[in-house]
Design an enzyme around this catalytic site. Structure first.
Site, PDB file in Angstrom:
ATOM      1  N   SER A   1      12.580  49.345  84.402  1.00  0.00           N
ATOM      2  CA  SER A   1      13.832  48.929  83.770  1.00  0.00           C
ATOM      3  C   SER A   1      14.898  49.956  84.095  1.00  0.00           C
ATOM      4  O   SER A   1      14.602  51.154  84.227  1.00  0.00           O
ATOM      5  CB  SER A   1      13.671  48.841  82.248  1.00  0.00           C
ATOM      6  OG  SER A   1      14.928  48.664  81.606  1.00  0.00           O
TER       7      SER A   1
ATOM      8  N   TYR B   1      11.069  52.023  74.463  1.00  0.00           N
ATOM      9  CA  TYR B   1      11.037  51.218  75.678  1.00  0.00           C
ATOM     10  C   TYR B   1      11.504  52.033  76.870  1.00  0.00           C
ATOM     11  O   TYR B   1      10.831  52.062  77.919  1.00  0.00           O
ATOM     12  CB  TYR B   1      11.937  49.996  75.480  1.00  0.00           C
ATOM     13  CG  TYR B   1      11.976  49.046  76.653  1.00  0.00           C
ATOM     14  CD1 TYR B   1      10.930  48.156  76.885  1.00  0.00           C
ATOM     15  CD2 TYR B   1      13.067  49.016  77.513  1.00  0.00           C
ATOM     16  CE1 TYR B   1      10.962  47.271  77.946  1.00  0.00           C
ATOM     17  CE2 TYR B   1      13.114  48.133  78.579  1.00  0.00           C
ATOM     18  CZ  TYR B   1      12.060  47.266  78.792  1.00  0.00           C
ATOM     19  OH  TYR B   1      12.108  46.387  79.852  1.00  0.00           O
TER      20      TYR B   1
END
Length: 272
Positions: A152, A165
C-alpha cells in the site's frame, strides 16, 4: 519479449474479491494457470474436486475451467506449506506467487486494541512471510520464479487512523526486498506493488457517505484535516490497474527488475 504467461502456474492469495480477484482475471487472460485462495475458498468445491472461478464478471463466482479455487488461511504456516505441497504435487511447480490477502482495521493509535494490531500484522505481514518463504524455497531450488506482494502507498506516508495497517504494509515491503536480495542469485525476483485508493470493498468501508460519487470525489480532492493529499490524476484506481502492474512484474518484460516497490496511486503520495 513476450507479455504472455502461457502455461505458467501462479498462486494468488486474497483472491475472492477486489484486487485479488482482478489479479486472477488478468493472469488468466495472459495464459497463466492460477490457484486462487482466500480464507474461504473463492468457489465452492463439489465432492472434493477443485473447481474454477468465473473471473470475468463482478457477480457471484461460478464454476469455470482454468482456475483452481482453494481455502487458505495465510496466518497458518502449516496450512500454507500443505497447500503448496499439494499444488506442486498435482499441478506442477509454481512459477508465480502474488500476496494480496490483507485486512484493514482503522483506529487512532490511542484507541487501537491489541487484538486489532495483532490481527492486522498476522495477515498483512506474517501471512506474506509464510507464503513467500514456502514458495521461495522451491523457486530457488529450481532457479527461477517471481513473487509479488501487494502492499500500500500507506507504507510510505503517514496516515491518520491507519497506523497498524501502514506499519504492517511497510514491514511487508521491507521483508519482500530482503527476500529478493537473498534469492536474487538463484534467479528469483521479488517485488511489491503499492496501490493508493482503489475501488474495493476495503476502500468503500472507509467512506461515510452512501453516495459513491461524492465519496470518491472527496478522496480525489484530498482532506486537509487528516493531512491527506488528493490524487493528481483525478481518479480512484480500478482493481484492474493494480492487477496490470502485478502482471507486468511477474512477466519476462520485468526480468531485470527485483526488490522494486511500484507505486500505483495516481501520484497521491507525490513521490518523485
Amino acid at each position: 519479449m513476450s507479455a504472455g504467461l502461457d502455461g505458467r502456474l501462479a498462486l494468488v492469495t486474497g483472491a475472492s474479491r477486489g484486487i485479488g480477484r482482478a489479479v486472477v482475471a488478468t493472469l488468466v487472460a495472459q495464459g497463466a494457470r492460477v490457484v486462487a485462495t482466500d480464507i474461504e475458498a473463492p468457489a465452492e468445491r463439489n465432492g472434493g474436486t477443485h473447481h474454477a472461478l468465473d473471473v470475468t464478471g463482478t457477480g457471484p463466482l461460478t464454476v469455470r475451467d482454468g482456475v483452481t479455487s482453494r481455502a487458505l488461511d495465510v496466518t497458518d504456516a502449516t496450512a500454507v506449506d500443505t497447500l503448496v505441497d499439494e499444488v506442486e504435487d498435482t499441478l506442477g511447480p509454481l512459477d508465480i506467487a502474488v500476496n494480496v490477502a490483507g485486512v484493514l482495521r482503522p483506529a487512532h493509535v490511542v484507541d487501537l486494541t491489541d487484538k486489532d494490531w495483532a490481527a492486522t500484522f498476522a495477515v498483512n505481514t506474517t501471512g506474506v512471510f509464510h507464503v513467500s518463504r514456502t514458495v521461495a524455497r522451491r523457486m530457488a531450488e529450481r532457479g527461477h520464479g517471481s513473487i509479488v506482494t501487494v502492499a500500500s502507498n500507506a507504507a510510505g506516508i503517514p496516515r491518520t487512523g491507519m497506523a497498524a495497517y501502514a506499519a504492517s504494509k511497510a514491514a511487508a515491503v521491507m521483508f519482500t526486498k530482503c527476500l529478493g536480495l537473498e534469492v536474487a542469485a538463484s534467479g528469483v525476483r521479488c517485488n511489491t506493488v503499492s496501490p493508493g485508493s482503489t475501488l474495493t470493498d476495503m476502500q468503500r468501508a472507509l467512506w461515510t457517505s452512501d453516495d459513491e460519487e461524492s465519496a470518491a470525489r472527496r478522496v480525489i480532492e484530498g482532506d486537509a484535516s487528516t493531512y491527506r493529499t488528493g490524487i493528481p490524476l483525478g481518479r480512484i484506481a480500478d482493481p484492474a490497474d493494480i492487477a496490470d502492474a502485478v502482471a507486468f512484474l511477474v512477466s519476462d518484460r520485468a526480468r531485470h527488475i527485483t526488490m522494486h516497490d511500484l507505486y500505483v496511486d495516481g501520484g497521491a503520495t507525490l513521490r518523485a
